[in-house]
Design a protein around this motif. Sequence first.
Motif, PDB file in Angstrom:
ATOM      1  N   ASN A 143       0.899  -1.552   0.061  1.00 16.43           N
ATOM      2  CA  ASN A 143       0.030  -0.108  -0.187  1.00 16.43           C
ATOM      3  C   ASN A 143       0.755   1.684  -0.576  1.00 16.43           C
ATOM      4  OD1 ASN A 143      -2.103   1.805   0.522  1.00 16.43           O
ATOM      5  ND2 ASN A 143      -2.461   1.402   2.040  1.00 16.43           N
ATOM      6  N   SER A 144       1.136   1.371  -1.194  1.00 15.89           N
ATOM      7  CA  SER A 144       2.140   2.839  -1.843  1.00 15.89           C
ATOM      8  C   SER A 144       1.925   3.738  -2.657  1.00 15.89           C
ATOM      9  CB  SER A 144       4.150   2.111  -1.481  1.00 15.89           C
ATOM     10  OG  SER A 144       5.240   3.216  -1.845  1.00 15.89           O
ATOM     11  N   THR A 145       2.196   5.239  -1.960  1.00 16.41           N
ATOM     12  CA  THR A 145       1.917   6.223  -3.636  1.00 16.41           C
ATOM     13  C   THR A 145       2.852   6.174  -4.267  1.00 16.41           C
ATOM     14  OG1 THR A 145       1.154   7.610  -2.164  1.00 16.41           O
ATOM     15  CG2 THR A 145      -0.667   6.744  -2.786  1.00 16.41           C
ATOM     16  N   GLY A 146       4.082   5.911  -3.837  1.00 17.34           N
ATOM     17  CA  GLY A 146       5.198   6.496  -4.627  1.00 17.34           C
ATOM     18  C   GLY A 146       6.313   5.775  -3.625  1.00 17.34           C
ATOM     19  N   PRO A 147       8.107   5.574  -4.196  1.00 18.66           N
ATOM     20  CA  PRO A 147       9.053   5.438  -3.873  1.00 18.66           C
ATOM     21  C   PRO A 147       9.361   5.480  -2.191  1.00 18.66           C
ATOM     22  CG  PRO A 147       9.346   5.828  -6.281  1.00 18.66           C
ATOM     23  CD  PRO A 147       8.040   6.094  -5.547  1.00 18.66           C
ATOM     24  N   HIS A 148       9.082   4.640  -1.568  1.00 18.53           N
ATOM     25  CA  HIS A 148       9.997   5.216   0.569  1.00 18.53           C
ATOM     26  C   HIS A 148      10.217   4.354   0.839  1.00 18.53           C
ATOM     27  CE1 HIS A 148       5.557   4.739   1.076  1.00 18.53           C
ATOM     28  NE2 HIS A 148       5.702   4.562   1.918  1.00 18.53           N
ATOM     29  N   LEU A 149      10.561   4.337   1.871  1.00 13.93           N
ATOM     30  CA  LEU A 149      10.619   3.459   2.876  1.00 13.93           C
ATOM     31  C   LEU A 149       9.797   3.809   4.116  1.00 13.93           C
ATOM     32  CD1 LEU A 149      12.627   1.551   4.856  1.00 13.93           C
ATOM     33  CD2 LEU A 149      14.004   3.295   5.507  1.00 13.93           C
ATOM     34  N   HIS A 150       9.569   2.668   4.589  1.00 13.89           N
ATOM     35  CA  HIS A 150       8.124   2.913   5.811  1.00 13.89           C
ATOM     36  C   HIS A 150       9.473   2.611   7.043  1.00 13.89           C
ATOM     37  CE1 HIS A 150       4.960   2.974   8.513  1.00 13.89           C
ATOM     38  NE2 HIS A 150       5.167   2.048   8.771  1.00 13.89           N
ATOM     39  N   PHE A 151       9.312   3.292   8.015  1.00 11.32           N
ATOM     40  CA  PHE A 151      10.582   3.179   9.465  1.00 11.32           C
ATOM     41  C   PHE A 151       9.244   2.843  10.334  1.00 11.32           C
ATOM     42  CE2 PHE A 151      12.824   3.970  13.024  1.00 11.32           C
ATOM     43  CZ  PHE A 151      13.568   3.037  13.002  1.00 11.32           C
ATOM     44  N   GLU A 152       9.355   1.733  11.132  1.00  8.06           N
ATOM     45  CA  GLU A 152       8.101   1.526  12.309  1.00  8.06           C
ATOM     46  C   GLU A 152       8.877   1.572  13.416  1.00  8.06           C
ATOM     47  OE1 GLU A 152       4.131  -0.836  12.816  1.00  8.06           O
ATOM     48  OE2 GLU A 152       4.338   1.384  11.350  1.00  8.06           O
ATOM     49  N   VAL A 153       8.733   2.137  14.889  1.00  6.39           N
ATOM     50  CA  VAL A 153       9.499   1.337  16.519  1.00  6.39           C
ATOM     51  C   VAL A 153       7.872   0.901  16.719  1.00  6.39           C
ATOM     52  CG1 VAL A 153      10.590   2.036  17.826  1.00  6.39           C
ATOM     53  CG2 VAL A 153      11.372   2.919  15.585  1.00  6.39           C
ATOM     54  N   ARG A 154       8.516  -0.143  17.153  1.00  6.51           N
ATOM     55  CA  ARG A 154       7.075  -1.073  18.048  1.00  6.51           C
ATOM     56  C   ARG A 154       7.512  -1.742  19.807  1.00  6.51           C
ATOM     57  NH1 ARG A 154       5.318  -4.558  12.954  1.00  6.51           N
ATOM     58  NH2 ARG A 154       4.310  -2.990  11.525  1.00  6.51           N
ATOM     59  N   VAL A 155       6.891  -1.817  20.795  1.00  4.86           N
ATOM     60  CA  VAL A 155       7.144  -2.796  21.903  1.00  4.86           C
ATOM     61  C   VAL A 155       6.640  -4.032  21.636  1.00  4.86           C
ATOM     62  CG1 VAL A 155       7.013  -0.168  23.004  1.00  4.86           C
ATOM     63  CG2 VAL A 155       5.138  -1.784  22.501  1.00  4.86           C
ATOM     64  N   THR A 156       6.119  -4.294  20.573  1.00  6.06           N
ATOM     65  CA  THR A 156       5.369  -5.707  20.645  1.00  6.06           C
ATOM     66  C   THR A 156       6.266  -6.205  18.324  1.00  6.06           C
ATOM     67  OG1 THR A 156       3.934  -5.633  19.682  1.00  6.06           O
ATOM     68  CG2 THR A 156       3.666  -5.594  22.065  1.00  6.06           C
ATOM     69  N   PRO A 157       6.641  -6.845  18.242  1.00  6.20           N
ATOM     70  CA  PRO A 157       6.331  -7.782  16.845  1.00  6.20           C
ATOM     71  C   PRO A 157       5.686  -7.102  15.995  1.00  6.20           C
ATOM     72  CG  PRO A 157       7.574  -9.396  18.094  1.00  6.20           C
ATOM     73  CD  PRO A 157       6.120  -8.862  19.192  1.00  6.20           C
ATOM     74  N   GLN A 158       4.356  -7.048  16.489  1.00  4.64           N
ATOM     75  CA  GLN A 158       2.368  -6.940  15.610  1.00  4.64           C
ATOM     76  C   GLN A 158       2.388  -5.383  15.126  1.00  4.64           C
ATOM     77  OE1 GLN A 158       3.149  -9.099  19.040  1.00  4.64           O
ATOM     78  NE2 GLN A 158       3.305 -10.457  17.151  1.00  4.64           N
ATOM     79  N   LEU A 159       1.999  -4.894  14.742  1.00  4.94           N
ATOM     80  CA  LEU A 159       1.237  -4.082  14.280  1.00  4.94           C
ATOM     81  C   LEU A 159       0.177  -3.247  15.390  1.00  4.94           C
ATOM     82  CD1 LEU A 159       1.035  -1.615  12.046  1.00  4.94           C
ATOM     83  CD2 LEU A 159      -0.985  -2.680  10.986  1.00  4.94           C
ATOM     84  N   GLY A 160       0.227  -2.114  15.605  1.00  3.91           N
ATOM     85  CA  GLY A 160      -0.799  -1.588  16.643  1.00  3.91           C
ATOM     86  C   GLY A 160       0.730  -1.083  17.896  1.00  3.91           C
ATOM     87  N   SER A 161       1.665  -0.974  18.312  1.00  3.86           N
ATOM     88  CA  SER A 161       2.525  -0.943  19.062  1.00  3.86           C
ATOM     89  C   SER A 161       3.289   0.315  18.861  1.00  3.86           C
ATOM     90  CB  SER A 161       3.152  -2.827  19.944  1.00  3.86           C
ATOM     91  OG  SER A 161       3.757  -3.437  18.798  1.00  3.86           O
ATOM     92  N   ALA A 162       3.111   0.796  18.073  1.00  7.64           N
ATOM     93  CA  ALA A 162       4.264   1.395  17.630  1.00  7.64           C
ATOM     94  C   ALA A 162       4.740   2.545  18.154  1.00  7.64           C
ATOM     95  CB  ALA A 162       3.773   1.876  15.774  1.00  7.64           C
ATOM     96  N   VAL A 163       5.223   3.682  18.443  1.00  3.32           N
ATOM     97  CA  VAL A 163       6.009   4.524  19.505  1.00  3.32           C
ATOM     98  C   VAL A 163       6.645   5.811  17.530  1.00  3.32           C
ATOM     99  CG1 VAL A 163       6.241   3.005  21.216  1.00  3.32           C
ATOM    100  CG2 VAL A 163       8.319   3.466  19.597  1.00  3.32           C
ATOM    101  N   ASP A 164       6.815   6.799  18.441  1.00  5.61           N
ATOM    102  CA  ASP A 164       6.809   7.789  17.645  1.00  5.61           C
ATOM    103  C   ASP A 164       8.908   7.198  17.268  1.00  5.61           C
ATOM    104  OD1 ASP A 164       7.825   9.935  16.236  1.00  5.61           O
ATOM    105  OD2 ASP A 164       7.153  11.803  17.316  1.00  5.61           O
TER     106      ASP A 164
END
Length: 349
Positions: free
Chosen positions: A316-337
Motif C-alpha cells: 500500500n504505497s503511492t510512491g518510492p519510500h521507506l516506511h520505518f516503524e518502532v514497536r514495543v512488540t513485533p505486531q502492528l498496533g504497538s508503534a511509538v514515534d
Amino acid sequence: MRSSRRRPWLVPVLLCALAVLAARPTDAAEGDGGTGSGISAQVAQLYEDAARATRRYEDGRREAEAQRARAKRLEGLLDRERREIAVLREDLGRMARAQYRGGGGLPLAAHLVLADDPEELMRGRRVVRQAELAVDNAIGRSRRAQDRLAADEARARAAWQELERQNAELAALKKDIERRLETARVRLQGQAEASVTAGSCRGATRLDQPETGFTDSWVAPVETYVLSASFGSGGARWANRHTGQDFAVPVGTPVRAVGAGRVVRVSCGGAFGIEIVVRHANGYYTQYAHLAAVAVDQGERVRPGQWIGQSGNTGNSTGPHLHFEVRVTPQLGSAVDPVSWLARRGVPL
C-alpha cells in the motif's frame, strides 16, 4: 579541514576510476538473463557508484571554485601594486616640478653660491635623491611582483580550466551511471511487485557492505532522504493513523539496520509489501517496509548500519519510500514515534 594543497594527480586518477566504473558490464540491466539477486546487487552497486561520482564531481567543482577565487585574489593584488606605482610616480613628479620651480635648471655650484643656507640646500637635495632612489626601488620591486603575480595568475587560470574540463567529463560519467541506475531500478521494482503478488520472497540478496566504520550504536535507516508522512498523521491510505515515519528515497536505496539485533520477520505480501522486522536487545522492534529487496534472512543477526534491504514501492504505497516503524512488540498496533525514539538515541532526523 582539508589542506588547500592539492595533489595534481588526484583528479585524473579519480577520473580513470570512474571511467572503469562507467565501462563495467551491467549484467542483468543490459540483458534478459539476469537473476533477481543479480539486478538487486547491481542496483546497490550502481547506487554506490553514483554516490561516489557525485562526491568526486562536487569535490572537483569546489576545487575549481577555489582556483577561480585564487585567480581573482591575484588580480586584486596586481591592481593594488599598480595603484601604488601610480602614487609613487605622482610623488616623484611633484618633487621634480618643485625642484624645477626652485631653480633646478642651474648647476649645483651656482645654487650653492646663491643659496642663503647651503647646508639646507644640500639636505633638500639629499631628500630628493633619496626619494628618487625609493621610487626606483619601489618600481623595481613592483615590476618583479607584478611579473610573479601574473605568472601565478596564469597558472591558476590554467589549473581552473583543466578542472572545468575534467568536471565536464565527470558529469558525463555521473549522468551515464544514473541512467543505468534508473533502468536497473525499474527492473528491480518490477521483480519486487511480482514477488508481492505471488506472496513469496525471492530470498536474501547478499550485498557488498560499504566501508562505513560506524562507531555509534544507532544510525538513521537511510543515509540521504526527505522526510514525508510522519507518525500519527491522518490519510485515506491508513485505517486510523500513520504508524511510522516515511523516508522519501528512490527505489533501490540501501536500507540500514538502525541498531544491533536479530531479524524476526521477512515477508512479501499485504499492505506493507516486502518488509523486515528486527528485534533489538532493549525490547524494541524496528520495521522496514515497502521494500524492493531484502539482504538478510529471518533469524540473522545484524549490526548498526548494515545494509539489510533496498527501498521500493511495494504494498500500500503511492510512491518510492521507506516506511520505518518502532514497536514495543513485533505486531502492528504497538508503534511509538520513531523520530523521538531515534533522537533519544543520538540520531536526529
